[in-house]
Design a protein around this motif. Sequence first.
Motif, PDB file in Angstrom:
ATOM      1  N   ALA A 218      45.382  36.336  46.830  1.00 20.23           N
ATOM      2  CA  ALA A 218      46.294  37.422  46.463  1.00 20.23           C
ATOM      3  C   ALA A 218      46.704  37.364  45.004  1.00 20.23           C
ATOM      4  O   ALA A 218      47.096  38.389  44.432  1.00 20.23           O
TER       5      ALA A 218
ATOM      6  N   ALA B 292      45.134  39.999  42.652  1.00 14.11           N
ATOM      7  CA  ALA B 292      45.239  41.411  43.046  1.00 14.11           C
ATOM      8  C   ALA B 292      45.074  42.357  41.863  1.00 14.11           C
ATOM      9  O   ALA B 292      44.386  43.380  41.960  1.00 14.11           O
ATOM     10  N   ARG B 293      45.702  42.042  40.729  1.00 21.47           N
ATOM     11  CA  ARG B 293      45.622  42.953  39.588  1.00 21.47           C
ATOM     12  C   ARG B 293      44.212  43.043  39.041  1.00 21.47           C
ATOM     13  O   ARG B 293      43.729  44.117  38.674  1.00 21.47           O
TER      14      ARG B 293
ATOM     15  N   ASP C 212      41.971  44.978  41.636  1.00 18.13           N
ATOM     16  CA  ASP C 212      42.246  46.420  41.588  1.00 18.13           C
ATOM     17  C   ASP C 212      41.665  47.041  40.317  1.00 18.13           C
ATOM     18  O   ASP C 212      41.103  48.144  40.356  1.00 18.13           O
TER      19      ASP C 212
ATOM     20  N   THR D  47      37.634  47.485  52.226  1.00 16.80           N
ATOM     21  CA  THR D  47      37.732  46.037  52.146  1.00 16.80           C
ATOM     22  C   THR D  47      37.277  45.401  53.454  1.00 16.80           C
ATOM     23  O   THR D  47      37.644  45.845  54.528  1.00 16.80           O
TER      24      THR D  47
END
Length: 300
Positions: free
Chosen positions: A28, A31-32, A35, A290
């Motif tokens: 996690a 995440a940035r 994305d 995903t």
Amino acid sequence: MTLAVRDIGNRDATHTVVFLHGLCLSQACWARQIDYLADRYGSALRIISYDHRGHGHSSQAPMSTYRIERLAEDLAQVLTVCKVSGPATLVGHSMGGMTALGYLGLDAGRRPVDPAGLVLVATAAGKLRQRGMGRLLGTPATAALVGVAGVAPEQAIRAMAAPLCATLSRWRRGASAATLAAVAADALAAVSVATAVGFLPALRDYDQYPMLATIRARTVVLSGGADPLTPAAHARDLAAAIPGAEHVHIPGAGHMLPQEAAQLVHEAIRRAAGIDTSTEDRGDDAVPATQMAAMAGVAS
């Protein structure tokens, strides 16, 4: 045991990016970056991330397996099971970077893919006991924690670890309080204290300096000037020893560069992967849903 793997994108994509998180974190924390890549490049990229053994949604494992070489073997297994065969870039933060280097240190026959790109974020090739707060790895308090991990109750281990955690908390800087709080919450959810402590001997003894000169991947090394865990001297060593490596130093940043300097990490991935800027802004390329897979067959 099983590893929790997230696989985004088309298996026929021209390039695969594999993310490797640090100790006490989970996938996690990327995440940035995930994305950004999915939004910017669409199906031109395949993106794989996973939780190390004992972390996140992956299963626990015997403490004797909490070693960097075993994490490198897990990476090889992920690449094999996910059938990664084309050009790939490994992106590793902290212990994840050490995992990437450990993978490159495996015999050629044990590496299913030789990466074309390599991004090393706030990490080291060794000498952790000699610099920064890594010196704590050699102290009696840390040795005591290792000695009781796995046999003492979790609450007792947390109490023993409290002074170390308090010391680390004084070094939190660079990112917003909200970002740091989110990272801390993720860390607490990702591992038991026994898992975190179980990796300490591996970090204390870790040394991949001898193989650095053999790396042929396009390499970008990032460091923060306010990082107490992996001071910039480690990054300078990596950049000097890896042929053609680029070193990006952010003077005011700390250890959590994926959050503190997200845009610079994005750019480093693009350069290491050799992504042509003409492929940017491919929002019309739909990214497949995903996929979450609990992968069996990873040796304990």
